[in-house]
Design a protein around this motif. Structure first.
Motif, PDB file in Angstrom:
ATOM      1  N   ARG A  68       0.809  -1.213   0.000  1.00 37.50           N
ATOM      2  CA  ARG A  68       0.000   0.000   0.000  1.00 37.50           C
ATOM      3  C   ARG A  68       0.849   1.272   0.000  1.00 37.50           C
ATOM      4  N   GLU A  69       1.920   1.299   0.750  1.00 32.56           N
ATOM      5  CA  GLU A  69       2.669   2.543   0.903  1.00 32.56           C
ATOM      6  C   GLU A  69       3.799   2.687  -0.105  1.00 32.56           C
ATOM      7  N   GLU A  70       3.881   1.749  -1.031  1.00 36.13           N
ATOM      8  CA  GLU A  70       4.938   1.869  -2.017  1.00 36.13           C
ATOM      9  C   GLU A  70       4.461   2.715  -3.185  1.00 36.13           C
ATOM     10  N   ARG A  71       5.395   3.452  -3.768  1.00 36.97           N
ATOM     11  CA  ARG A  71       5.007   4.248  -4.914  1.00 36.97           C
ATOM     12  C   ARG A  71       5.173   3.466  -6.194  1.00 36.97           C
ATOM     13  N   GLU A  99       4.499  23.428  -2.793  1.00 32.69           N
ATOM     14  CA  GLU A  99       5.304  23.003  -3.925  1.00 32.69           C
ATOM     15  C   GLU A  99       5.255  21.493  -4.068  1.00 32.69           C
ATOM     16  N   ASN A 100       5.743  20.994  -5.187  1.00 33.51           N
ATOM     17  CA  ASN A 100       5.849  19.551  -5.327  1.00 33.51           C
ATOM     18  C   ASN A 100       6.763  19.009  -4.245  1.00 33.51           C
ATOM     19  N   GLY A 101       6.323  17.922  -3.603  1.00 31.18           N
ATOM     20  CA  GLY A 101       7.136  17.315  -2.577  1.00 31.18           C
ATOM     21  C   GLY A 101       6.957  17.917  -1.199  1.00 31.18           C
ATOM     22  N   SER A 102       6.014  18.840  -1.072  1.00 35.85           N
ATOM     23  CA  SER A 102       5.841  19.461   0.243  1.00 35.85           C
ATOM     24  C   SER A 102       4.961  18.615   1.166  1.00 35.85           C
ATOM     25  N   GLY A 103       4.383  17.555   0.660  1.00 34.84           N
ATOM     26  CA  GLY A 103       3.651  16.636   1.529  1.00 34.84           C
ATOM     27  C   GLY A 103       2.140  16.735   1.442  1.00 34.84           C
ATOM     28  N   SER A 108      -0.033  15.445  -0.911  1.00 35.29           N
ATOM     29  CA  SER A 108      -0.685  14.166  -1.206  1.00 35.29           C
ATOM     30  C   SER A 108      -0.591  13.231  -0.013  1.00 35.29           C
ATOM     31  N   THR A 109       0.550  13.265   0.653  1.00 29.96           N
ATOM     32  CA  THR A 109       0.720  12.387   1.794  1.00 29.96           C
ATOM     33  C   THR A 109      -0.303  12.719   2.874  1.00 29.96           C
ATOM     34  N   LEU A 110      -0.470  13.999   3.165  1.00 30.86           N
ATOM     35  CA  LEU A 110      -1.404  14.414   4.213  1.00 30.86           C
ATOM     36  C   LEU A 110      -2.820  13.940   3.892  1.00 30.86           C
TER      37      LEU A 110
HETATM   38  N1  LIG Z   1       5.020   6.207  -0.848  1.00 40.20           N
HETATM   39  C1  LIG Z   1       6.114   6.929  -0.597  1.00 40.20           C
HETATM   40  N2  LIG Z   1       7.277   6.326  -0.276  1.00 40.20           N
HETATM   41  C2  LIG Z   1       8.374   7.065   0.005  1.00 40.20           C
HETATM   42  N3  LIG Z   1       8.426   8.412  -0.019  1.00 40.20           N
HETATM   43  C3  LIG Z   1       7.309   9.078  -0.355  1.00 40.20           C
HETATM   44  C4  LIG Z   1       6.098   8.375  -0.662  1.00 40.20           C
HETATM   45  N4  LIG Z   1       5.144   9.289  -0.949  1.00 40.20           N
HETATM   46  C5  LIG Z   1       5.716  10.499  -0.820  1.00 40.20           C
HETATM   47  N5  LIG Z   1       7.021  10.383  -0.458  1.00 40.20           N
HETATM   48  C6  LIG Z   1       7.932  11.499  -0.198  1.00 40.20           C
HETATM   49  O1  LIG Z   1       7.281  12.346   0.729  1.00 40.20           O
HETATM   50  C7  LIG Z   1       7.449  13.711   0.367  1.00 40.20           C
HETATM   51  C8  LIG Z   1       6.107  14.372   0.158  1.00 40.20           C
HETATM   52  O2  LIG Z   1       5.516  13.860  -1.026  1.00 40.20           O
HETATM   53  P1  LIG Z   1       4.044  14.198  -1.504  1.00 40.20           P
HETATM   54  O3  LIG Z   1       3.112  14.081  -0.356  1.00 40.20           O
HETATM   55  O4  LIG Z   1       3.761  13.363  -2.680  1.00 40.20           O
HETATM   56  O5  LIG Z   1       4.170  15.724  -1.925  1.00 40.20           O
HETATM   57  P2  LIG Z   1       3.201  16.617  -2.807  1.00 40.20           P
HETATM   58  O6  LIG Z   1       1.912  15.908  -2.993  1.00 40.20           O
HETATM   59  O7  LIG Z   1       3.069  17.879  -2.009  1.00 40.20           O
HETATM   60  O8  LIG Z   1       3.894  16.875  -4.086  1.00 40.20           O
HETATM   61  C9  LIG Z   1       8.344  13.716  -0.862  1.00 40.20           C
HETATM   62  O9  LIG Z   1       9.656  13.930  -0.427  1.00 40.20           O
HETATM   63  C10 LIG Z   1       8.187  12.342  -1.426  1.00 40.20           C
HETATM   64  O10 LIG Z   1       9.367  11.950  -2.084  1.00 40.20           O
END
Ligand SMILES: Nc1ncnc2c1ncn2[C@@H]1O[C@H](COP(=O)(O)OP(=O)(O)O)[C@@H](O)[C@H]1O
Ligand SMILES: [Mg+2]
Lengths: 310, 509
Positions: A307-310, B40-44, B46-48
């Motif tokens: 799930r957590e892999e890209r 910005e891209n990579g600011s987190g 999508s993760t949040l």
């Molecule tokens: N599944 C993942 N596995 C490892 N690193 C991740 C994963 N998803 C995001 N990251 C890292 O977490 C950081 C935030 O990513 P992300 O949330 O995608 O940013 P955004 O959506 O703002 O562009 C980035 O440095 C990205 O490389």
């Protein structure tokens, strides 16, 4: 060739195809859920030996079938654990399972080699249908396992294409991340169908030792598990096509056998080779057809899901 | 008169190997509001939101829904709590129909599917919100805009009260974006909470009721509509003033380097993709191709670089017919290629920087010792490139997949440019890069242009195209719908052409 011989060959095609059919149906379930299981040959062998021993001890072929099913399911569970939970490589795990199953069955069956089964399944003639000329003796004068396989094919087709469970199965095999994101339990789904597939495969193996032969010999599947794996591609992951495919292979098997008894001047080794040659030929043709029609394997086949892999 | 919170994220921390993607983040959504998450891209971002959608388990922090604390073990739990997320990369299954995709995983579906009923229900739903979809089409047949509508319908079907959209406008034309924003406003009015993720300031100004800015995984500010101001947002987002200035354009030469004449090709699915594309790129010119992703851009680049067979028409590079030549023969004509997936087609993820550099040049005599590779020369060469292109790298031997997007792109450009190309084909070169990396990539492209390289720049970012290009061509449905000098057109016109309406631009080549 007179009509009786033709009917006999066709009827044998069905019984010879039945173990392959069970195994192919099982593999279709696992692959539809995205798990390639190359352990079919091993699971069949273990199913065959367990079924045989159990039927011999209990004097009940049904008990044998049941144990074979459990044994197949248990081996498949190992595969599911390795590939779904531990995310191991599916090809490697499946090959290991085949080697393990081959060895295990040889060991378990050592003292039973050559023993004849006193209680094989009996043939029943289906009322009405069994009396139709030609079709009756070919399709409807068999043992109960054949009839079960007849029912299983449309049942699985319905499961895969017409039910919610089947939709989830296909979704998990095509795109587990998408399925997961809408709340389908990818891991559970994969476990269920890998194990169910193993159970059917175990039954396929036991059909050989309890009915088709019926006795136990080491390595008695003789590659039928691999034919089943190839057949899944031929059948484009569809149980109905698997039915025709199995009988085609069964037919070649039966034909070779017949020709031998008829003293035809063809090397018996060549005749024995026929099903495997056919497998290769069919795979080449079918792969080309599938490429033209854009029918592919389930997209996520062979890929572990994290799930957590890209 | 502030509406109640639908969901609150409190002090969320999420780590991935090597990065803290979210660091003690607070975020909430009110009933009836559109809350933009900017960064910005990579600011987190999508993760949040993936934490909110149950996809990722946070390492710390809690999720509160309607005032009660909840733990989401899987997306299923989040969906049950009324949270629906539309991911940046759509989570649709190509081989299933629209209807099947919508009902997938939904508990109210009966065990035996009755697709007729479902299709009727969907038609009603899509009519109600003005989201046009055809429930019985297969998803692989749909355009990106249509797929997005399917995703929205999917969430509405589940009765989501909080709708999260991750960079939804990246695949849309300006006009489609307006339409989407209209729909979002309607849904907010109906009492849902909307979260819109973006890195475009323009969109904040246009639609936000509130905006939360993320930088390096931390919240730097949450502002209400009245407090929003473009300059300050930019400052918050990047952490410094952004003044992007590009050197004045030189004048392109007249030498035709790339001539594409009535070219046709097939898509991956074997259907006509390019349907007669013609244009010319001159030396010292950046020719931009604008268009909504999926209208033949990738295929165009592949046809030129020899990766995809041409089914009709002619391609000339430097006056020589290269139609039907192999990629290797085209490379030998001095064509460089920066593909859209830099880590799939562009570089080999598991190989080191040295090996990746060598991929294209190992046949040169300096890098060879008979049949063997001259590793020492290769290292020497790589060290120089790393320095010259300011690539940050922990070791020349580490697999390149560990590098960040900006460094990867510089690595790829470094390799392509050292081959001294006549023609550079760049597809979405800044996709996924932050502002600093974008700037450095752009500078490299401009340097090359000034050196006389002909550049074909395929991009989905109109700002980028307008900044860099000398001329812009618009591609729609496998055809070029217009070619205009960049200073003689504007975003509106290009946007219209991207939707396939006949343009006013002259069809010059
Ligand atoms: N599944 C993942 N596995 C490892 N690193 C991740 C994963 N998803 C995001 N990251 C890292 O977490 C950081 C935030 O990513 P992300 O949330 O995608 O940013 P955004 O959506 O703002 O562009 C980035 O440095 C990205 O490389
Ligand atoms: Mg993102």
């Amino acid at each position: 060739m007179n009509q009786d011989i033709l009917v006999a060959i066709l009827a044998t095609a069905i019984t010879a195809g039945t173990p392959i059919l069970f195994a192919a149906l099982g593999e279709i379930l696992a692959e539809r859920a995205g798990v390639l299981n190359l352990g079919v040959e091993g699971m069949m062998l273990v199913g065959a030996v367990c079924g045989f021993i159990c039927a011999l001890q209990t004097a009940n072929p049904w008990a044998g079938m049941f144990l074979a099913m459990l044994a197949g399911g248990l081996l498949a569970l190992i595969h599911a654990f390795l590939t779904v939970t531990m995310k191991a490589n599916q090809v490697v795990s499946g090959l290991a399972l085949t080697m393990f199953g081959t060895g295990l069955s040889g060991y378990l069956g050592k003292s039973y080699v050559g023993t004849a089964l006193p209680v094989p399944f009996e043939n029943y003639t289906v009322p009405v249908l069994g009396n139709i000329p030609l079709l009756g003796p070919v399709f409807f004068q068999h043992d109960p396992m054949v009839y079960i396989s007849y029912l299983l094919v449309p049942a699985l087709w319905f499961l895969i294409f017409r039910t919610k469970a089947g939709l989830h199965m296909r979704a998990v095999g095509e795109n587990p991340a998408a399925a997961d994101s809408v709340g389908v339990n990818v891991f559970l789904t994969r476990y269920i169908y890998v194990i169910a597939g193993g159970m059917l495969t175990g039954i396929g193996g036991a059909y050989l030792s309890l009915n088709y032969v019926p006795s136990w010999m080491e390595n008695m599947t003789a590659g039928r598990g691999w034919i089943a794996v190839a057949l899944v591609i031929f059948a484009t992951w569809n149980p109905v096509h698997a039915l025709w495919g199995s009988y085609l292979f069964g037919g070649i098997d039966a034909l070779g056998f017949r020709l031998q008894t008829l003293n035809v001047l063809v090397s018996p080794y060549f005749l024995k080779m026929l099903p495997y040659l056919l497998t290769i030929a069919v795979l080449i043709l079918v792969t080309r057809r599938n490429m033209v029609n854009r029918i592919g394997s389930p997209r996520a086949l062979g890929l572990p899901y994290d799930r957590e892999e890209r | 008169m502030t509406a109640p919170y639908l969901v609150e994220l409190k002090n969320i921390t999420k780590r991935f190997p090597g990065v803290v993607a979210n660091d003690g983040v607070d975020f909430n959504v009110r009933k009836g509001e559109i809350h933009v998450l900017l960064g910005e891209n990579g600011s987190g971002k999508s993760t949040l939101m993936s934490v909110l959608a149950g996809l990722y388990r946070p390492d710390k922090g809690e999720i509160v829904v309607d005032g009660t604390r909840r733990v989401f073990r899987s997306p299923r739990d989040a969906i049950k709590a009324g949270i629906g997320m539309i991911h940046q990369h759509f989570k649709l299954i190509d081989s299933l129909t629209v209807a099947e995709n919508v009902i997938l995983g939904d508990d109210s579906t009966p065990p035996v599917l009755r697709l007729q009923d479902i299709q009727r229900k969907l038609e009603e739903l899509s009519k109600k919100y003005g989201l046009h979809i055809n429930p019985s089409s297969m998803v692989w047949q749909l355009s990106l805009g249509e797929k997005q509508r399917v995703e929205i319908v999917k969430m509405l079907y589940r009765g989501s009260r909080v709708l999260v959209l991750d960079e939804p406008t990246a695949v849309l034309t300006p006009q489609e974006t307006h339409e989407l924003f209209h729909i979002l406003r309607e849904m907010a009015k109906a009492g849902r909470g909307i979260v819109l993720i973006t890195h475009k300031m323009q969109e904040v100004m246009e639609i936000a009721d509130r905006v939360t800015v993320l930088r390096r995984g931390k919240v730097v500010a949450t502002l209400t509509r009245e407090q929003i101001n473009r300059r300050e947002l930019a400052w918050l987002m990047v952490g410094r003033d952004v003044v992007i200035q590009y050197k004045k354009k030189g004048s392109p030469g007249n030498k035709k380097v790339l001539e594409v004449d009535n070219v046709h090709c097939l898509s991956d699915l074997g259907r006509p993709c390019l349907k007669g594309v013609s244009f010319t790129v001159h030396s010292g010119e950046i020719f931009g191709i604008a268009g909504v992703a999926g209208n033949g851009q990738r295929e165009l680049a592949e046809v030129i670089t020899g990766l995809r067979p041409v089914t009709g028409g002619k391609i000339m590079i430097d006056g020589i017919d290269t139609t039907g030549l192999s990629p290797r023969q085209i490379i030998d004509r001095r064509v460089a290629y920066v593909p859209d997936d830099r880590l799939g087609t562009g570089l080999v993820p598991g190989l080191s920087a040295v090996d990746n550099f060598m991929l294209k040049s190992y046949r040169q005599s300096v890098l060879r010792r008979g049949p063997l590779l001259n590793k020492r020369a290769a290292y020497q060469n790589s060290r120089e490139l790393v320095k010259q292109f300011e690539i940050q790298i922990s070791s020349l031997d580490a697999p390149v997949k560990l590098m960040s997007g900006g460094n990867l792109q510089r690595l790829l450009l470094a390799r392509e440019i050292t081959s001294e190309p006549l023609l550079l084909v760049a597809v979405y070169p800044i996709r996924g890069l932050d502002i600093k990396a974008t700037q450095s990539v752009h500078n490299i492209l401009l340097q090359q242009r000034d050196k006389g390289v002909a550049i074909l720049l395929i991009s989905e970012d109109l700002d980028e195209l307008f900044k860099l290009s000398d001329r812009i061509g618009v591609i729609y449905d496998g055809r070029i719908t217009g070619i205009m000098p960049a200073e003689m057109t504007d975003v509106e016109e290009v946007g219209l052409l991207m939707m396939g309406s006949a343009g006013t631009g002259e069809m010059a080549t």
